[in-house]
Design an enzyme around this catalytic site. Structure first.
Site, PDB file in Angstrom:
ATOM      1  N   SER A   1      15.241 -18.576   2.484  1.00 17.33           N
ATOM      2  CA  SER A   1      16.528 -18.037   2.939  1.00 17.33           C
ATOM      3  C   SER A   1      16.937 -18.635   4.272  1.00 17.33           C
ATOM      4  O   SER A   1      18.118 -18.665   4.608  1.00 17.33           O
ATOM      5  CB  SER A   1      16.434 -16.515   3.086  1.00 17.33           C
ATOM      6  OG  SER A   1      16.455 -15.884   1.836  1.00 17.33           O
TER       7      SER A   1
ATOM      8  N   HIS B   1      19.477  -9.814   7.362  1.00 16.27           N
ATOM      9  CA  HIS B   1      19.248 -11.098   6.707  1.00 16.27           C
ATOM     10  C   HIS B   1      20.451 -12.019   6.832  1.00 16.27           C
ATOM     11  O   HIS B   1      20.341 -13.182   7.227  1.00 16.27           O
ATOM     12  CB  HIS B   1      18.911 -10.832   5.243  1.00 16.27           C
ATOM     13  CG  HIS B   1      18.525 -12.031   4.458  1.00 16.27           C
ATOM     14  ND1 HIS B   1      19.445 -12.842   3.826  1.00 16.27           N
ATOM     15  CD2 HIS B   1      17.307 -12.561   4.169  1.00 16.27           C
ATOM     16  CE1 HIS B   1      18.817 -13.818   3.202  1.00 16.27           C
ATOM     17  NE2 HIS B   1      17.516 -13.678   3.377  1.00 16.27           N
TER      18      HIS B   1
ATOM     19  N   ASP C   1      25.931 -13.223   1.540  1.00 16.52           N
ATOM     20  CA  ASP C   1      24.678 -12.614   1.965  1.00 16.52           C
ATOM     21  C   ASP C   1      24.903 -11.140   2.282  1.00 16.52           C
ATOM     22  O   ASP C   1      25.825 -10.525   1.740  1.00 16.52           O
ATOM     23  CB  ASP C   1      24.118 -13.379   3.171  1.00 16.52           C
ATOM     24  CG  ASP C   1      22.597 -13.412   3.174  1.00 16.52           C
ATOM     25  OD1 ASP C   1      21.993 -12.345   3.389  1.00 16.52           O
ATOM     26  OD2 ASP C   1      22.029 -14.496   2.977  1.00 16.52           O
TER      27      ASP C   1
END
Length: 1962
Positions: free
Chosen positions: A620, A281, A217
């Site tokens: 996600s 994120h 990620d």
């Protein structure tokens, strides 16, 4: 220590409670709480003890109320109150059945002071065992298997029961109470409770210990307080483990026990923390998987699914601001490292929409490899809803599509677990509570605050209700505010004004803040609104807002408390749809099942950098939930106490990962649709359902039996089918020790068959039951212990069910042991092929108002690059539409439209895509594009645009096959065609758009004026007759007109009929200004009209005003204007302080005139007159002043006949500045702004200072603060008066002010930028393809700026410039981390320089000769051959048409060479055909070769004429034959036509009577009929004749023996010849031999000779010689001159031997190929040996970052793979790869040395002063250079002038000996060195860039290896890109030295490539 002692005492004191809790499931605690609450009304205490449990159990008051039922069902998303009475009684609820007997804690079997855990468990099991009879009775009533059993604090069990049957349960003997199960929420994240995670923690103590999850990620902050392990003693990855890995990998490092390893693969450094400001994120994802927070406040700590798991920080998104995407190579590296380091699970919350399942995709292949190594892959499904939801990206379909899938890649990977998103039940969010301290409390309610800085801005303020004129709550108009608003919180309602305007008005009124009340009448919070961040603002729901308004109205002077904090509140979205509306639909486009499972992903609270937290939504967030759950499952498998441990231990690779996935899917809980009668949510949306982690762990611990489809997948993929009865098989696997039987769930809702439906009101997709459909098992389901059983099922659909629909649902099986299995199924009833691949023009997606034009043609102007919609017209209703008959463009360079392309709205993913242009007869003109696949069109929410397929443009040219030139196509009708196969289908679809190519402008005649009276007013029209014979007059009816120089550019015409000869009568109304300019005389008119192809006709005419008979004076433009200023048309300034005003007009005679000047004096006008057009022109000087002037026009020079008088004012005095000052007179400043002041003259209207309009005071003074930037700023001040005259002053101010010293502080030269820089061998000036070195130069902004690249500090020169070099090699993607800082500031920022390159052109080997013409009479010609490249992508074009390409999304760092077999048909034209074949690699390096083919249609030739030397009796007769036409060859046969040979020039000598056949042949293969000639005049047995026959036979025998011994012919025909020779010898030896016998023997022997088959046919020879040439070129002189120790010959000599053998034809192609393979094997070995010998051990044992192996291993692998290959072209590709590897290894060796301390003896510097690095090892190319840019040294044994890499075959030619005959140089001035000797490959080149000579005798005209490029090219997505300039056109033979430039450098990828590089697209 005191604290520890205290903790120990508490532990000891509470041993009983703890002992109980150690074995007590959470479910039992919940059960007891439910009983206590519903029987007594009290809640369960935090600490459960036997005493409290007893107190609760003795309360027998059961309260089974509707409210309890409603509360329970609400938690499942079901609104109980919406059910009818029957449904309310029939619905199943969860209850706890409590037994009359006491539980273990009360029945006296356990000691009250202390019992061990084992004792507690033993007694509890006894209590549970005693429940058996009651359970059986209960199951008879409920028809449900009993659920969880309790026996310690509660004696009972859970079950499901219909509400109506609850009283029946109470009547069963032994039942004490039946209690509704309480809805229980822990204080942890609600998402965990949704999936029963806490129960796993409590029941099994699994929290992820001993497992590792890779987080691929944007990065992890390893210092976050929640990134911790409770105990790091027994971790899977220790620091030592990680260091061993990093020692080998040469990247990454250890961080801490929680995050043991991390690396930034995107920026190639160890910075693993995401520096994104807004949200991180990857950190959020990491928290969901494994955060291990402590504390009770859910807003201040997070506990992930597997809190004790270790996390790998695999950062694949760059910290550079230049990109928000990542690329294939980066992802592949991270995936591979995850598997290598031993991750149990990897998570990828990323992807590109609508992927496929091809393993050609490098990410999918990497995922598959990870699975095979035992690493489970969990990937998000995507956040795009459906492709039919337009711009919304949600669960809707506005277009009625059959194919709505949007699951992203790599989530489409077959082996991955692909995760959909469900909404969280609660959300931690910003909330407001409003109180007055007494009676008012509003909230908490979710809000969206304009900025986090304003949390305290509303507290203890008074409120002000803004009212409109009617006294109602205002919408916020500024006029509705009063002075009373000042300092108060204003309240307005939503509507009319934008939120931004509402904020502005409130701020302008002096309000302290603003609250906006929603108007929908609901309690739904008002969020997702666009607020500016500069003014305190939030919104309230209608209900709460109205309550606030009512309170403030009653208490206007109250100050209210407004508390804005984080709070956990119910998630409103969960009540609307359990699934997240954004979650992407499946299946995969080939009807494979996806997504697999659902997890909470909507509104998830998790970690951020620096101990922060935030709420985020997306798949996600769902994916890491599953990743964490699979870590728990993996821990369960590793538990040695697990009864199935032995089985689990033997699971490896995909067997392990598939098992984990299957167990989770089999135990998932399907989600129901709360909006549509609780039907199922489509499996295409939710997969197998919501994950139930506890159920999965229960299965692993108790019964890991599974059910899968026949193909092994845990979902049934029915694909497409057309029969209403569809059979399929399921495989049940029983892993227990007892037999299991299964029954299908009897619930008709659960086991119903469903199809998809669309809500006609909202477009929402939902499932509905198919009435009459059913699925039934073909037999009972019985599975023996430890065995599998395959059961056939039949899906039956009603005959009336329409095709082209999905059929789907869930199969639920109840096991005989109480276990349950869940299996989704999905298929398509109908033909999947039938759905359209492209939307039509004006189709279902066409919505111009919404900015979506769907499929639409684009017309482009080449000069400006501007694009226009083709055929776009406006219909009668004012709607835009595409008229397909108006689509056209022109080949005329002056036209507006010069190219046509198509923007396609693809409705589906398609494969084998081809874009063609067809002519009017349907013949293919050219192929614009061929590609393996194209993605469907969808709306990308991130970029806020639709992702169309923009196909390549056609400019109206074509490749003329006759001469190889590009020609312009003829005008006519054409078709733009796309064709392709829908993914998952097998039928090609075609979509055509007609258009016209038209280069001729329309013709216009009879231009005139007409008039009509309309509404009492005369309307004038310009009329004409116009005609266009091809594309037609402009369909938009646009026209431009001019009357007496008054122009109307926006006119339109109307059709007024048609003339007999086909002209259209058109009328164009004049504008009012044009009508006013008309006069009674010759009016000049101009009509500008175009056709649909944009060809323009500009027609001038003199027209008479309708109704007028006189010819008066007409002055154009409506006369002389009232004012002449610098802006007046006709005024032109001069340099003497004035100018000239010119005007024109018409009059039937010459015109004269006068004017007055500034002093009032009269002067003559300067006039000219054109009698042919009755037009005049007059001019008058004017001065820079303001004055009145008069102009008089006369019909005579005496000025007696006045025609017209004009009064005008000259206004040319420009405004003036007084006391203008910039920065108070200083040229420099250190401030952010400077002041510009001054005074202007009184007539000044405006003053512009830069972009600012200055305010003028009464004295015309102005003062403006102007912002300045660091460096030089040019400040312009312009004054403008009322007449438009201007005066401008400017000054340059240098500013040293820089608020952000690091912003834009580094710039690079030559187009280099931060982020990705993509180039090939010729497109980048900063790169040297010979050395692989890039020289990067640039400049910094400040002397204090610091620059670090790849960990090295870059020196900054005094002039702020810098220069550094990077070794890029010749192939790959290589990122370099960049850190920019400033010595005056304690901060830096990170960037990245990423270079993506391929500096080596592909090789191209064709089987047909490229040197000599080919002749044929077959119009179907086949081009065959092979292309190779150092990377895996190749595209092929033939004659300018793109005919083939490979999968474009490659991992350029893979090191795998590319290979393309060429086999393409070409239709030949009669006569000469020049066939151009070109191969292009991924970076647009191109190699081109030409084949010249002559074709004539097959025909029968005239028979030859045969003439004998005599017809009289003779010993011999000579037969001569002549063909009927020149260019033909005559052949004869002496064996009855079995074999033919050419007639010798002297004729055929015949010695015996017999029949001879003759025929004519030509180059094309045509033949004549054979004619017989019978020889009868040979005198028999004449001694002389007999002797002649013997001699002839003797000679023929000798010839036959020579041929047999030549070795050129195959064994079979050689053996036959030997037999014929022996037979002839026997005949010759006969004593009684006759002429006839000898003649017969001669004939037979000649036949055997004629039938000899060459070992190496001509076509094979040509192909082999071409191949040998390519090999020899690849070896070059360096490698070619090395000696093969096994033969003692050089490799070049060995190749020359092969050439000689090929030329001689003494061996077969197979034999020669085998020899060539041996030579190449020896070359590979030699090269590998040399590389290894030149590589020190410390380098050789180091790791190649691209492959993860040591350099020595890379060398060995490449050698082994190359030698194992059976194909010579593959060996050549591996040779190229090995040469590339040599370059890379050499770079690694150089990197290990001290820079600038070389000890080379031959390294020199052309510029002087530089000490070269050490001389290269033997075989290396001299590469050392001195500092300051010295030239390459002459070290090494490769020539110092290696050959260039690009060429064509057009200009240079070679003679038959391979000598250069006409070499030229594009660069000029250079004298080439002498041509090489025969057999050499020319490599020398002249100075100043002359081209390499050509030479070499293999074959006589060696083909080139690279080619030119055109100015315009198309990228991989078909987009037209700017040309990179033509390569040299002279012929070049490319030498490829071993270390010179042929390397295929494979670099580690940590770069930044958008996944849209798949969208090369997109």
């Amino acid at each position: 220590m005191q604290r520890k002692k205290k903790g120990l005492s508490i532990l000891l004191a509470g041993t009983v409670a703890l002992g109980a809790l150690a074995v007590l499931p959470v479910g039992e605690i919940q059960a007891k709480a439910a009983i206590s609450q519903q029987t007594k009304g009290s809640s369960l205490a935090n600490t459960v003890t036997a005493a409290t449990a007893k107190q609760a159990a003795t309360d027998t008051t059961a309260a089974t109320t509707n409210q309890a039922i409603a509360t329970q069902l609400a938690a499942k998303g079901i609104d109980y109150n919406k059910l009818n009475k029957v449904q309310q009684q029939d619905i199943y609820v969860d209850v706890i059945v409590q037994m009359s007997a006491a539980p273990a804690s009360e029945n006296g079997t356990l000691r009250t002071d202390y019992s061990s855990t084992a004792e507690i468990q033993q007694e509890t099991n006894k209590v549970i065992a005693a429940q058996a009879s009651v359970k059986a009775a209960v199951e008879q009533v409920t028809q449900q298997t009993a659920g969880e059993s309790y026996g310690y604090v509660v004696n009972g069990f859970s079950t499901k029961v219909r509400v109506v049957d609850i009283p029946k349960l109470k009547q069963i003997a032994g039942v004490k109470t039946v209690t509704l199960a309480k809805v229980y929420y822990p204080t942890d994240a609600k998402a965990n409770s949704m999936a029963n995670v806490q129960a796993v923690w409590s029941n099994y103590k699994y929290k992820g210990e001993g497992t590792v999850v890779s987080v691929i990620d944007s990065g992890i902050d390893p210092t976050h307080k929640d990134m911790r392990l409770s105990d790091d003693k027994d971790v899977k990855l220790t620091k030592s483990d990680v260091e061993k890995f990093t020692d080998t990998a040469k990247h990454g490092r250890y961080f801490n026990s929680k995050v043991p390893y991390g690396f930034n693969y995107a920026d190639n450094n160890d910075t693993i923390t995401d520096d994104t400001v807004d949200e991180q994120h990857g950190m959020h994802v990491a928290g969901i998987i494994g955060a291990n927070g402590t504390g009770d406040d859910p807003a201040k700590s997070v506990v992930g699914v597997a809190p004790e798991a270790q996390l790998l920080a695999m950062k694949v998104f760059t910290n550079s601001d230049t990109s928000a995407t990542t690329g294939s190579a980066t992802l592949v590296s991270a995936i591979e490292d995850s598997a290598k380091i031993g991750a149990d699970v990897l998570n990828m919350s990323l992807g590109s929409d609508s992927g496929n399942q091809t393993l050609e995709d490098p990410e999918l292949a990497a995922v598959q490899n990870a699975n095979e190594s035992g690493t489970a892959a969990v990937i998000s499904a995507g956040n795009s809803g459906t492709s039919g939801s337009a711009t919304e990206g949600v669960n809707k379909d506005y277009y009625g599509l059959q194919d709505n899938e949007m699951v992203g890649s790599p989530g489409t990977s077959r082996g991955a677990t692909t995760v959909a998103s469900a909404e969280n039940t609660d959300v931690i969010t910003q909330a407001v509570t409003i109180t007055d301290g007494t009676g008012l409390q509003l909230g908490p309610e979710t809000i969206q605050l304009s900025s986090h800085d304003f949390t305290g801005s509303f507290d203890q303020k008074k409120f002000y209700i803004v009212k409109d004129a009617s006294g109602n709550l205002s919408k916020g108009a500024l006029a509705d505010y009063t002075a009373d608003a000042k300092g108060k919180i204003a309240i307005v309602k939503r509507g009319e004004f934008s939120f931004d305007d509402k904020q502005k008005y409130a701020q302008a009124a002096g309000a302290a803040g603003l609250i906006i009340v929603n108007t929908d009448g609901t309690a739904t919070p008002m969020t997702s609104i666009a607020l500016t961040t500069t003014f305190p603002t939030f919104g309230l729901s209608s209900v709460t807002g109205q309550k606030l308004v009512d309170w403030v109205t009653a208490h206007p002077d109250d100050s209210l408390g407004v508390k804005i904090t984080l709070a956990m509140l119910p998630n409103q979205k969960y009540t609307e749809d359990k699934m997240s509306d954004f979650t992407s639909y499946g299946p995969v486009s080939n009807l494979s099942f996806k997504p697999d499972i659902t997890a909470p992903g909507g509104n998830i609270w998790s970690t951020q950098n620096n101990n922060g937290y935030t709420n985020m939504s997306g798949t996600s967030m769902a994916s890491p939930f599953i990743a964490g759950s699979q870590a728990l499952l993996k821990q369960a498998l590793n538990n040695k106490n697990n009864p199935f441990y032995a089985y689990y231990k033997q699971l490896k690779g995909t067997a392990l990962t598939d098992f984990l996935k299957t167990v989770e899917m089999n135990t998932a809980q399907p989600i129901n649709d709360i909006n549509y009668n609780n039907v199922i949510v489509s499996p295409r949306r939710q997969g197998a359902g919501l994950v139930d982690v506890k159920a999965a762990i229960d299965a692993l611990e108790k019964n890991p039996s599974t059910v899968v489809a026949e193909n092994g997948y845990p979902a049934v993929e029915l694909k497409d089918f057309t029969s209403t009865d569809k059979t399929f098989k399921l495989t049940f696997t029983n892993r227990t020790t007892h037999e299991l039987t299964y029954q299908m769930d009897s619930n008709t809702d659960t086991n119903a068959v469903y199809t998809s439906a669309t809500d006609p009101n909202s477009g929402v997709l939902y499932d509905k039951k198919i009435d009459g459909a059913a699925i039934k098992a073909g037999s009972n389901i019985t599975v023996p212990a430890g065995k599998t059983a395959q059961i056939e099922f039949t899906l039956s659909l009603p005959k009336s069910f329409d095709q082209q629909q999905f059929v789907e649902g869930f199969l639920n099986f109840k096991g005989s042991d109480g276990s349950r299995l869940n299996l989704p199924y999905m298929g398509f009833f109908g033909d999947w092929n039938d759905g359209k691949i492209v939307d039509s023009l004006n189709g279902i997606t066409y919505s111009p108002a919404g900015g979506n034009f769907g499929t639409v043609p684009l017309l482009k102007n080449k000069n400006t690059g501007t694009q226009y919609y083709g055929g776009m017209v406006t219909d009668a209703d004012g709607n835009k539409t595409v008229d397909d008959q108006a689509i056209a463009f022109s080949s005329d360079k002056n036209a507006l439209y010069n190219e046509i392309s198509m923007k396609y709205y693809l409705l589906r993913n398609i494969s084998n895509v081809q874009v063609d242009i067809l002519d009017g007869q349907g013949n293919k003109v050219t192929t614009l594009s061929s590609s393996t696949n194209r993605k469907k069109t969808y709306y990308n929410a991130h970029s806020q645009q639709y992702i169309y397929y923009n196909a390549p443009a056609w400019d109206g040219t074509y490749y003329d096959q006759r001469d190889g030139n590009i020609k312009t196509a003829d005008d006519g009708s054409y078709t733009y065609r796309i064709s392709g196969v829908p993914e998952g289908g097998d039928k090609r679809q075609v979509f055509d758009v007609p258009f016209k190519l038209d280069s001729k402008a329309p013709t216009v005649r009879h231009v005139a004026l007409s008039a009509k009276t309309e509404n009492g007013k005369t309307q004038y029209y310009l009329t004409a007759e116009a005609k266009d014979d091809l594309s037609g007059l402009d369909a938009t009816k646009s026209v431009k007109t001019e009357i007496n120089e008054v122009t109307n550019l926006d006119a339109t015409f109307t059709d007024a009929g048609t003339t007999a000869d086909g002209y259209t009568k058109i009328e164009t109304p004049l504008s009012d200004e044009q009508a006013q300019a008309l006069g009674n005389g010759d009016n000049s008119a101009e009509l500008y009209l175009t056709d649909n192809a944009s060809n323009a006709t500009d027609q001038d005419a003199s027209v008479q005003k309708p109704g007028s008979t006189s010819f008066d004076l007409i002055v154009n433009g409506g006369g002389i204007p009232d004012k002449i200023s610098s802006t007046t048309t006709g005024y032109e300034a001069n340099t003497q302080g004035g100018g000239t005003y010119t005007f024109s007009g018409t009059y039937p005679a010459a015109v004269d005139g006068t004017y007055t000047d500034a002093q009032g004096k009269k002067h003559d006008l300067n006039t000219t007159y054109d009698a042919a057009t009755n037009s005049f022109t007059a001019s008058m000087p004017v001065t820079n002043a303001d004055y009145a002037a008069q102009v008089d026009l006369y019909a005579d020079k005496a000025h007696t006949q006045l025609l017209k008088h004009f009064d005008t004012k000259v206004r040319l005095t420009a405004p003036t500045f007084t006391d203008l000052k910039f920065n108070n007179g200083s040229d420099q400043t250190s401030e952010a702004t400077i002041k510009v002041t001054g005074t202007v003259s009184a007539d000044t209207k405006t003053v512009n200072v830069g972009d600012t309009v200055a305010a003028l005071d009464a004295q015309h003074h102005f003062s403006v603060d102007v912002p300045v930037n660091y460096g030089d700023n040019t400040i312009k001040v312009t004054a403008t008066d009322e007449d438009g005259n201007t005066t401008t002053e400017q000054k340059t101010i240098t500013s040293s002010y820089d608020p952000d010293m690091l912003k834009n502080s580094v710039t690079f030269d030559q187009g280099v930028t931060f982020g990705a820089n993509e180039f090939n061998a010729t497109s980048a000036k900063f790169y040297d393809p010979k050395t692989g070195i890039a020289t990067i130069t640039g400049k910094v902004k400040h002397p204090t700026t610091t620059l670090q690249v790849d960990g090295k500090q870059i020196p900054i020169k005094d002039d702020l410039t810098f220069s550094f070099t990077l070794d890029l090699g010749t192939l790959g993607q290589k990122p370099f981390g960049v850190v920019v800082g400033d010595t005056t500031q304690n901060k830096t920022f990170q960037e990245a320089l990423t270079f993506i390159l391929d500096a080596v052109a592909p090789t191209l080997s064709l089987d047909s000769s490229t040197d000599a013409p080919v002749y044929t009479n077959d119009p179907n010609f086949q081009i065959t051959g092979t292309a190779t490249d150092n990377a895996q992508y190749l595209s092929l074009s033939i004659n300018g048409s793109s005919v083939a390409s490979q999968y474009v999304d490659i991992n350029i760092n893979s090191g795998k060479p590319g290979h393309m077999a060429i086999d393409q048909p070409v239709k030949l034209l009669e006569g000469k055909n020049v066939l151009t074949v070109a191969v292009t690699d991924s970076e647009d390096n191109t190699t081109t070769k030409n084949i010249t083919v002559y074709y004539e249609p097959k025909k029968t030739l005239a028979a030859p004429t045969v003439t004998p030397s005599t017809t009289e009796p003779a010993k011999t007769v000579t037969l001569t034959a002549n063909s009927a036409a020149t260019g033909e060859t005559v052949q004869y046969s002496a064996d009855g036509g079995k074999t033919y040979q050419d007639v010798p020039a002297a004729g055929v000598t015949v010695t015996a009577n017999g029949t001879f056949k003759f025929k004519s042949t030509d180059l094309y293969g045509n033949e004549s009929p054979a004619v017989d000639y019978v020889v009868t005049n040979i005198k028999a047995d004449d001694p002389a004749q007999l002797q002649a026959a013997k001699q002839e036979l003797t000679n023929l025998i000798a010839s036959a023996k020579t041929l047999s011994a030549s070795g050129k012919y195959d064994d079979a025909t050689t053996t036959a010849l030997a037999a014929a020779t022996q037979k002839a010898q026997t005949a010759l030896d006969q004593t009684n031999a006759s002429v006839d016998s000898l003649t017969g023997a001669n004939r037979d022997l000649q036949t055997a000779i004629n039938q000899l088959a060459a070992k190496l046919p001509a076509d094979k020879k040509t192909s082999l010689l071409n191949q040998l040439q390519s090999v020899k070129a690849a070896l070059g002189t360096d490698l070619g001159n090395q000696t093969d120790s096994s033969t003692g010959k050089t490799f070049t000599a060995a190749l020359d031997d092969l050439v000689a053998q090929a030329q001689a034809g003494t061996q077969t192609d197979d034999q020669l190929q085998a020899t060539l393979a041996k030579v190449l094997d020896a070359v590979l070995a030699k090269l590998a040996e040399g590389i290894k010998a030149a590589t020190p051990a410390e380098v050789g044992n180091a790791k190649d970052a691209a492959t993860g192996k040591t350099w020595y291993a890379d060398i060995a692998d490449t050698l082994t793979s190359g030698q194992a290959s059976a194909d010579a072209s593959d060996k050549l590709a591996h040779l190229q790869a090995l040469q590339s590897l040599k370059t890379k290894v050499a770079a690694a060796v150089e990197a290990a040395k001290t820079v600038g301390k070389g000890d080379g003896t031959t390294g020199t510097s052309d510029k002087g002063g530089g000490q070269g690095t050490p001389a290269p090892a033997p075989g290396d190319t001299g590469k050392d250079k001195g500092d300051e840019g010295s030239q390459p040294s002459s070290g090494g044994n490769i020539p110092t002038k290696p050959a260039t890499t690009t060429s064509t075959t057009t200009d240079d030619t070679t003679d038959r000996n391979g000598q250069l005959t006409s070499g030229t140089s594009d660069k000029g001035g250079g004298q080439g060195t002498p041509a090489p000797a025969p057999g050499d490959i020319g490599k020398d080149k002249g100075d100043e860039g002359s081209q390499p000579s050509s030479g070499g005798n293999i074959p006589t005209n060696p083909a080139t290896t690279t080619s030119t490029t055109t100015d315009d090219t198309t990228d991989r997505n078909g987009q037209l890109t700017s040309g990179k300039g033509a390569l040299p056109k002279t012929g070049e033979t490319t030498e490829r030295p071993a270390f010179g430039f042929l390397g295929v450098i494979v670099v580690s990828l940590m770069g930044v490539l958008g996944l849209k590089r798949k969208q090369r697209e997109e």
